[in-house]
Motif scaffolding. Structure first.
Motif, PDB file in Angstrom:
ATOM      1  N   ILE A 156      24.368  20.203  68.141  1.00 36.11           N
ATOM      2  CA  ILE A 156      25.807  20.427  67.964  1.00 36.11           C
ATOM      3  C   ILE A 156      26.305  19.897  66.620  1.00 36.11           C
ATOM      4  CG2 ILE A 156      26.464  18.262  69.072  1.00 36.11           C
ATOM      5  CD1 ILE A 156      28.299  21.644  69.355  1.00 36.11           C
ATOM      6  N   VAL A 169      30.376  24.169  76.473  1.00 29.68           N
ATOM      7  CA  VAL A 169      28.999  23.676  76.372  1.00 29.68           C
ATOM      8  C   VAL A 169      28.623  22.878  77.619  1.00 29.68           C
ATOM      9  CG1 VAL A 169      27.394  22.264  75.047  1.00 29.68           C
ATOM     10  CG2 VAL A 169      29.088  23.658  73.857  1.00 29.68           C
ATOM     11  N   TYR A 175      24.390  28.295  73.291  1.00 23.73           N
ATOM     12  CA  TYR A 175      23.900  27.265  74.209  1.00 23.73           C
ATOM     13  C   TYR A 175      23.289  27.878  75.463  1.00 23.73           C
ATOM     14  CZ  TYR A 175      24.870  22.984  71.767  1.00 23.73           C
ATOM     15  OH  TYR A 175      24.799  21.940  70.875  1.00 23.73           O
ATOM     16  N   VAL A 204      27.603  16.290  73.213  1.00 22.92           N
ATOM     17  CA  VAL A 204      28.722  17.193  72.937  1.00 22.92           C
ATOM     18  C   VAL A 204      30.033  16.587  73.438  1.00 22.92           C
ATOM     19  CG1 VAL A 204      29.754  19.411  73.552  1.00 22.92           C
ATOM     20  CG2 VAL A 204      27.364  19.298  72.865  1.00 22.92           C
ATOM     21  N   LEU A 217      29.545  30.343  70.399  1.00 16.79           N
ATOM     22  CA  LEU A 217      28.906  29.047  70.608  1.00 16.79           C
ATOM     23  C   LEU A 217      28.361  28.942  72.024  1.00 16.79           C
ATOM     24  CD1 LEU A 217      28.292  26.209  69.468  1.00 16.79           C
ATOM     25  CD2 LEU A 217      30.496  25.465  70.394  1.00 16.79           C
ATOM     26  N   TYR A 268      27.499  22.114  63.826  1.00 16.23           N
ATOM     27  CA  TYR A 268      28.833  22.727  63.881  1.00 16.23           C
ATOM     28  C   TYR A 268      29.960  21.704  63.766  1.00 16.23           C
ATOM     29  CZ  TYR A 268      26.240  26.769  65.579  1.00 16.23           C
ATOM     30  OH  TYR A 268      25.363  27.820  65.697  1.00 16.23           O
ATOM     31  N   GLU A 269      29.637  20.478  63.453  1.00 18.66           N
ATOM     32  CA  GLU A 269      30.636  19.419  63.499  1.00 18.66           C
ATOM     33  C   GLU A 269      31.869  19.740  62.656  1.00 18.66           C
ATOM     34  OE1 GLU A 269      30.998  14.574  63.030  1.00 18.66           O
ATOM     35  OE2 GLU A 269      29.319  15.634  62.078  1.00 18.66           O
ATOM     36  N   SER A 300      22.202  16.706  75.973  1.00 15.12           N
ATOM     37  CA  SER A 300      22.959  17.630  75.126  1.00 15.12           C
ATOM     38  C   SER A 300      24.424  17.610  75.525  1.00 15.12           C
ATOM     39  CB  SER A 300      22.408  19.055  75.247  1.00 15.12           C
ATOM     40  OG  SER A 300      21.107  19.147  74.716  1.00 15.12           O
ATOM     41  N   LEU A 330      34.202  22.491  64.323  1.00 14.04           N
ATOM     42  CA  LEU A 330      34.641  22.368  65.714  1.00 14.04           C
ATOM     43  C   LEU A 330      36.125  22.667  65.892  1.00 14.04           C
ATOM     44  CD1 LEU A 330      32.625  19.240  66.929  1.00 14.04           C
ATOM     45  CD2 LEU A 330      32.193  21.654  67.422  1.00 14.04           C
TER      46      LEU A 330
END
Length: 329
Positions: free
Chosen positions: A176, A246, A200, A232, A196, A179-180, A228, A183
Motif C-alpha cells: 500500500i 481494502v 487487492y 492499511v 485499488l 499509493y501513499e 496487509s 490516498l
C-alpha cells in the motif's frame, strides 16, 4: 537515541516469527544468494544493550537477528531492519546492532579475537529518487580504512508481478505504500477506489493460487492478508473509503484461510482421539467429535449456523447435524 516501534515494525517482526520461510527469498534478493527455501531459520534475541557516551546502559530492539543454516550445515548470520521513514540515524543504529551481534558470536583463536559481522540490510517502506541504494560505513583503525555498504531494498520499486515472480511475499503487507501519496485522491474518486479494490482482489487471488499449488502454507497466506489489512488501517486511517475497501477484501480472505486451519485443527484432534480409542472406526468418530465440539463452542458464543458453516467450509445442514450430534452426546 531511542528505538521507536511502529505498527509496520511489528508487522515485519510478526511475519519473521510466524512465517520465517518468507525471509529466505528476501535474503536472496538482497545479497544475491541462492538459498533453496529448505534452510532452517533460527531467530536470536532481538534485544541488545549498549553503553552511551555518558555510561548509561540503553536497550536497542532489532527487527530481526537470525541465523540461516543450509542443508550442508553451514550457518550464516543475517540482520534486517524495516524502516518506514529515514531519519538520518540508520547508519549509527545498524553499526550499533551489528557490532553487538558480532560480539555475541565472537571467539578467540590462537590469541586473536575474531568477530563475524552479520550480513545486514534495510527495507525502506518509503523512498524517493534521492534515496541511496546502500548505507555506507567507513571504519578507521591503525591507519587503515575499511569501507562497506549495507544494501537498501525499496518496497516501491517492486510491482505485484515482481513480488510473486521472486516470491518476495514478505513485501505484500507494505504494498500500500506505493499509493501513499495518492490516498487522498483515491479516497474521493470512485473510479480510482474501485481500481485499488480490484488490485487487492488480485493480490488475494494470487495468494490463493500460491496456497493451492503448494508453494505457500495456508497459515502464511492468512498472515499476509491479516497484516496487509493492519498496515492499511494504520496508513490510511484518515481515508475511510480506502481503508474500508481494502479491509473488506483482505479481511474476507483471513476468514477463508482461518477456516481451513480450523478444519485441519479439528481433523488432527479427531485423528488423535481415534488413535487413542484404538479402533478402526475411531478416526472417523474422532473427526466428527472434534468438529462437533468446535461447532458447539462457536454456537454457544452466539455465532449463527450460517457463520459457522462458512468458517468450517461446510453446509448449514451439516453444521446442524453436528450440533444435534453434540447435543445428543
Amino acid at each position: 537515541m531511542e528505538t521507536i516501534n511502529t505498527p509496520y515494525d511489528d508487522a515485519f517482526r510478526t511475519l519473521l516469527q510466524d512465517c520465517p520461510e518468507l525471509v529466505i527469498p528476501l535474503i536472496n534478493e538482497l545479497f544475491g544468494t541462492d538459498y533453496t527455501g529448505q534452510e532452517a531459520v533460527l531467530s536470536s534475541a532481538n534485544e541488545i544493550f549498549i553503553r552511551n557516551p555518558n555510561g548509561k546502559k540503553e536497550k536497542r530492539v532489532t527487527d530481526s537477528n537470525m541465523t540461516l543454516i543450509s542443508l550442508k550445515g553451514i550457518s550464516k548470520y543475517y540482520h534486517l531492519e524495516c524502516q518506514s521513514t529515514p531519519d538520518g540515524t540508520m547508519e549509527i543504529r545498524m553499526w550499533e546492532y551489528d557490532t553487538q551481534i558480532a560480539l555475541i558470536n565472537a571467539e578467540y583463536r590462537e590469541g586473536v579475537l575474531y568477530v563475524d559481522f552479520p550480513d545486514s540490510a534495510v527495507i525502506y517502506l518509503r523512498s524517493n529518487p534521492n534515496t541511496p541504494d546502500e548505507l555506507k560505513i567507513c571504519i578507521r583503525a591503525a591507519r587503515k580504512e575499511l569501507k562497506y555498504g549495507i544494501p537498501i531494498l525499496k518496497v516501491k520499486n517492486y510491482t505485484l508481478e515482481d513480488i510473486f515472480e521472486r516470491r518476495l511475499w514478505m513485501l505484500i503487507p507494505f504494498y500500500i505504500f506505493r499509493y501513499e501519496k495518492e490516498l487522498s485522491q483515491i479516497d474521493s474518486d470512485e473510479e480510482r477506489l474501485e481500481k485499488l479494490r480490484r488490485e487487492y482482489e488480485r493480490v488475494a487471488e494470487m495468494l490463493d493460487q500460491e496456497c493451492k499449488n503448494g508453494r505457500m502454507r495456508s497459515v502464511t497466506g492468512g498472515a499476509l492478508c491479516e497484516l496487509s489489512r493492519t498496515v492499511v488501517e494504520k496508513l490510511a486511517s484518515k481515508y475511510k473509503n480506502v481503508e474500508k475497501e481494502v479491509a473488506e477484501v483482505m479481511g474476507g480472505k483471513v476468514l477463508t484461510y482461518r477456516s481451513k486451519e480450523l478444519y485441519q485443527e479439528a481433523l488432527a484432534k479427531g485423528i488423535e482421539q481415534g488413535i487413542e480409542q484404538g479402533i478402526e472406526q475411531g478416526i472417523d468418530k474422532g473427526i466428527v467429535k472434534g468438529l462437533a465440539n468446535l461447532a458447539a463452542g462457536k454456537y454457544q458464543r452466539g455465532e449463527s449456523v450460517e457463520k459457522i458453516a462458512d468458517d468450517l467450509l461446510m453446509t448449514t445442514s451439516e453444521v446442524e447435524e453436528l450440533l444435534n450430534h453434540q447435543k445428543e452426546a
